[in-house]
Design an enzyme around this catalytic site. Structure first.
Site, PDB file in Angstrom:
ATOM      1  N   LEU A   1     128.835 -74.338  23.577  1.00  0.00           N
ATOM      2  CA  LEU A   1     130.049 -75.080  23.230  1.00  0.00           C
ATOM      3  C   LEU A   1     129.724 -76.236  22.290  1.00  0.00           C
ATOM      4  O   LEU A   1     128.661 -76.861  22.395  1.00  0.00           O
ATOM      5  CB  LEU A   1     130.706 -75.636  24.497  1.00  0.00           C
ATOM      6  CG  LEU A   1     131.424 -74.632  25.394  1.00  0.00           C
ATOM      7  CD1 LEU A   1     132.078 -75.356  26.569  1.00  0.00           C
ATOM      8  CD2 LEU A   1     132.482 -73.842  24.632  1.00  0.00           C
TER       9      LEU A   1
ATOM     10  N   GLY B   1     126.527 -71.711  26.265  1.00  0.00           N
ATOM     11  CA  GLY B   1     127.533 -70.732  25.835  1.00  0.00           C
ATOM     12  C   GLY B   1     126.939 -69.618  24.975  1.00  0.00           C
ATOM     13  O   GLY B   1     127.533 -68.541  24.859  1.00  0.00           O
TER      14      GLY B   1
ATOM     15  N   ASN C   1     121.809 -74.092  30.758  1.00  0.00           N
ATOM     16  CA  ASN C   1     121.240 -75.429  30.988  1.00  0.00           C
ATOM     17  C   ASN C   1     122.308 -76.448  31.368  1.00  0.00           C
ATOM     18  O   ASN C   1     122.097 -77.656  31.249  1.00  0.00           O
ATOM     19  CB  ASN C   1     120.498 -75.897  29.728  1.00  0.00           C
ATOM     20  CG  ASN C   1     121.382 -75.907  28.486  1.00  0.00           C
ATOM     21  OD1 ASN C   1     122.268 -75.079  28.360  1.00  0.00           O
ATOM     22  ND2 ASN C   1     121.152 -76.837  27.593  1.00  0.00           N
ATOM     23  N   GLU C   2     123.466 -75.957  31.831  1.00  0.00           N
ATOM     24  CA  GLU C   2     124.600 -76.857  32.047  1.00  0.00           C
ATOM     25  C   GLU C   2     124.291 -78.024  32.969  1.00  0.00           C
ATOM     26  O   GLU C   2     124.732 -79.147  32.723  1.00  0.00           O
ATOM     27  CB  GLU C   2     125.808 -76.072  32.602  1.00  0.00           C
ATOM     28  CG  GLU C   2     126.584 -75.328  31.549  1.00  0.00           C
ATOM     29  CD  GLU C   2     125.843 -74.130  30.984  1.00  0.00           C
ATOM     30  OE1 GLU C   2     124.944 -73.605  31.675  1.00  0.00           O
ATOM     31  OE2 GLU C   2     126.154 -73.724  29.864  1.00  0.00           O
TER      32      GLU C   2
END
Ligand code: CO8
Length: 276
Positions: A84, A129, A151-152
């Protein structure tokens, strides 16, 4: 999604042609019937709302053309997709965040639920994303010396449940849980070892060839039986996702608006500015 009109056998394919949107291009090979969807938003294919809309409409176009399969790849020589667009999430109001997440949901469900065989030619880095696009496909070939993963948690957000289930289609639960809680990015070599990708390739051409071979491996399989079988693995996740769509958007908006998450995003953008 698997609709009845995708099940019509023997539908005529349109002649080979190139279609493009602002941030994607689609090339359908007339001989093979395989469609290549290329992401083209330099420098890193970061996904803003417009790009996500473009990806979704390209997937729809490919489905409607009765292509034999879909390969997703990138026009960049270094990055498949950086996920994103952080600048689109930084200091964004709730409506903008909500739109971004809704468009991401739309892309995911279109790709994950596609009736076609899908493959990702991951010719560069694929964090967050970017990894999501690869995970939604059925097969992944990737260039060496790149990273891929969700890796959020490192950004203070979390991978939603539907994506966790996508990870669990591919990775053993123990590996998936540890990687998601750590926000781990795998090197290409680690990704192959854990099963997150299927093959390491030395060039984009080789990645495309492997993806094409994967799609052609279904040549002798009835396409309706193939699609229905794929859905046996994916329908429950999609159904659950559809039930919780709005809550999922609200959860993302609330997490992404938190001051500490906004600070991480701001610091990331500042760090890159100060490198110049
Ligand atoms: N958004 C916006 N801009 C970005 C992004 C991004 N995601 N990634 C990179 N850029 C920008 C950089 O700021 C830089 O800008 P500038 O040229 O103005 O300095 C430019 O792109 C080039 O970046 P790099 O110099 O870092 O390029 P490299 O080739 O060295 O590295 C990487 C490429 C590895 C992709 C690296 O840029 C990177 O790690 N980017 C960040 C990736 C990331 O953490 N993305 C997370 C986004 S959040 C997300 O996708 C959530 C997805 C949904 C999952 C569910 C969770 C809630």
């Amino acid at each position: 999604m698997l609709h009845l009109n995708h099940l019509r056998l023997g539908a005529r394919r349109l002649p080979s042609r190139l279609m493009s949107t602002k941030f994607t291009s689609v090339e359908i090979n007339d001989k093979t019937g395989v469609a290549i969807l290329t992401l083209c938003r330099p420098p890193v294919n970061s996904q803003n709302a417009q790009m996500l809309r473009d990806i979704k409409s390209s997937i729809d176009e490919i489905e409607n053309n009765k292509s034999k399969g879909l390969i997703i790849t990138s026009a960049s020589s270094k990055v498949f997709s950086a996920g994103l667009d952080i600048s689109e999430m930084y200091k964004a109001d709730k409506e903008k965040l909500s739109t971004l997440w809704t468009e991401l949901q739309n892309v995911w469900v279109a790709l994950y639920g596609s009736s076609l065989p899908t493959a990702a030619a991951i010719n560069g880095h694929a964090p967050a994303g970017g990894c999501l696009l690869g995970v939604a496909c059925e097969y992944r070939a990737m260039l060496p010396k790149c990273v891929i993963g969700l890796n959020e948690t490192q950004l203070g957000i979390i991978a939603p449940e539907w994506l966790v289930f996508g990870y669990l289609n591919i990775l053993p639960p123990r590996v998936a849980e540890r990687a998601l809680t750590q926000g781990r990015l795998f090197t290409t070599e680690e990704a192959l070892k854990e099963g997150l990708i299927d093959e390491i390739v030395n060039s984009k051409d080789e990645a495309l060839e492997k993806c094409q071979n994967f799609i052609e491996s279904f040549d002798k399989v009835n396409s309706v039986a193939r699609s229905l079988t794929k859905m046996q693995f994916r329908a429950a996740n999609i159904k659950e996702f559809e039930k919780n769509r709005q809550k999922d958007v609200d959860d993302f908006v609330s997490l992404a608006s938190r001051p500490e998450v906004q600070k991480i995003m701001g610091d990331y953008l500042d760090k890159n500015k100060s490198k110049k």
